[in-house]
Design an enzyme around this catalytic site. Structure first.
Site, short mmCIF file in Angstrom:
data_model
loop_
_atom_site.label_atom_id
_atom_site.label_comp_id
_atom_site.label_asym_id
_atom_site.label_seq_id
_atom_site.Cartn_x
_atom_site.Cartn_y
_atom_site.Cartn_z
N HIS A 226 -0.72 -3.07 3.14
CA HIS A 226 -0.04 -3.43 3.80
C HIS A 226 0.72 -4.82 4.42
CE1 HIS A 226 -2.96 -6.72 4.36
NE2 HIS A 226 -4.10 -6.03 3.70
N CYS A 243 -5.89 -6.17 -2.26
CA CYS A 243 -5.06 -5.26 -1.35
C CYS A 243 -3.65 -5.70 -1.45
CB CYS A 243 -4.69 -5.34 -0.08
SG CYS A 243 -6.35 -4.58 1.08
#
Length: 269
Positions: A226, A243
Site C-alpha cells: 500500500h 506491510c
C-alpha cells in the site's frame, strides 16, 4: 480687608469659573478648595519615551510547504535533485526530506532557511535548473533491480525484493513498472514466500493502528502492499508493521488498477 488680599480675590474671581479661597500669602488654605481639571502634559520625548508603533505586514504565503502534495512538489524535488540537494526519487509529497533539501538550497542562495518554498526561492531554483524530463519526474526506481527471481518470470507477478528494496510489476517476464518499497521492522517483519492477492481496498484504514493505507492490496493475512505517506515523507528512517510500503502514490495507484484478486505476489531476498 487689606489691599493685598482684595487684589488677589479680585484676580481669582476674574480668572476661573470657580472661586478659590486664597490666604494673604497667595497659597490655598486646603478647606473646601476646588481646582479646575488640568490637561496632563505629554510624555517627554527623551530616551525613555516608547518607540512609535511599527506597521506589521503578514509574511508572504509559501508556494509550497511541509504537507503539500502534487505535480508541483514532484517538479520541486526533481529540480533539487538536478543540483544535488535531493538524493531520492520524486514522490510529489513534501515531507521532512524535502524540507531538509529546501533549507540546504536556501542556505546556498543566502535566503531565509525556512524549509518552505517562498516565491523568491522558487524563482531562484527555476532559474538555476531546467524543466525536468518525464524520467526525472517518474524514475523507475532509485535502486538497482537486479536479476528477477525465477518465480517472477512467468505470468502477472508483483515481485518484491528485500535485497534491492524494490517492487516490480512483471507481465510475462517484462518489467512494466518498478518502485521503491520498505518493509516491516525486526519486530514486525514482512513475510517472505509466494502469495496471492486476497482482497483490495482503495481507501483502507488499519483497524489495529488506525492509520491510512491507500491502495491496499492484501496478500498474507493483514500484510498488504500500500501507499505510505510516512515513507514518502521520511524515507527509510522508518518502517512498517509488516506491510510493503510504497512512497510513489501515482505508481501504486496505477498498479492498483492493474492488479486483480488472485494475482501472484513473490517476496524474496
Amino acid at each position: 480687608m487689606p489691599a493685598t488680599a482684595a487684589v488677589l480675590l479680585v484676580a481669582a474671581l476674574a480668572v476661573g469659573c470657580r472661586p478659590v479661597t486664597v490666604t494673604k500669602t497667595g497659597a490655598p488654605d486646603g478647606k473646601g478648595v476646588h481646582h479646575a481639571p488640568t490637561t496632563p502634559a505629554p510624555p517627554p520625548l527623551g530616551r525613555h519615551a516608547p518607540p512609535p508603533a511599527r506597521a506589521t505586514h503578514p509574511a508572504p504565503r509559501p508556494v509550497m510547504a511541509f504537507g503539500s502534495q502534487g505535480a508541483r512538489v514532484r517538479e520541486l524535488q526533481a529540480r533539487l535533485a538536478q543540483l544535488g540537494f535531493f538524493a531520492h526519487s520524486p514522490t510529489g509529497y513534501y515531507g521532512s526530506l524535502t524540507t531538509t533539501a529546501v533549507r540546504a538550497f536556501q542556505r546556498q542562495q543566502g535566503l531565509p532557511r525556512t524549509g518552505a518554498v517562498q516565491s523568491a526561492a522558487w524563482s531562484a531554483l527555476r532559474a538555476r535548473t531546467r524543466q525536468p524530463t518525464r524520467t526525472e519526474l517518474h524514475p523507475p526506481t532509485t535502486r538497482p533491480i537486479g536479476v528477477l527471481d525465477r518465480r517472477c518470470t512467468t505470468g502477472r507477478v508483483i515481485c518484491i525484493s528485500k535485497r534491492s528494496n524494490t517492487l516490480t510489476w512483471v507481465v510475462d517476464g517484462r518489467i512494466a513498472s518498478a518502485m521503491d518499497v520498505r518493509f516491516g521492522s525486526q519486530y514486525t517483519p514482512t513475510r517472505e514466500g509466494t502469495f496471492h492477492i486476497t482482497f483490495k481496498s482503495r481507501r483502507h484504514v488499519s483497524t489495529i493502528y488506525h492509520t491510512a493505507m491507500p491502495y491496499a492490496m492484501f496478500f498474507s493475512g493483514g500484510q498488504a502492499v500500500h501507499y505510505s505517506a510516512d515513507f514518502a515523507a521520511r524515507g527509510y528512517t522508518g518502517a512498517s508493521h509488516g506491510c510493503v510500503n510504497v512512497r510513489d502514490k501515482a505508481k501504486i495507484a496505477a498498479l492498483f488498477g492493474e492488479v486483480g484478486k488472485g494475482t501472484k505476489v513473490v517476496v524474496h531476498r
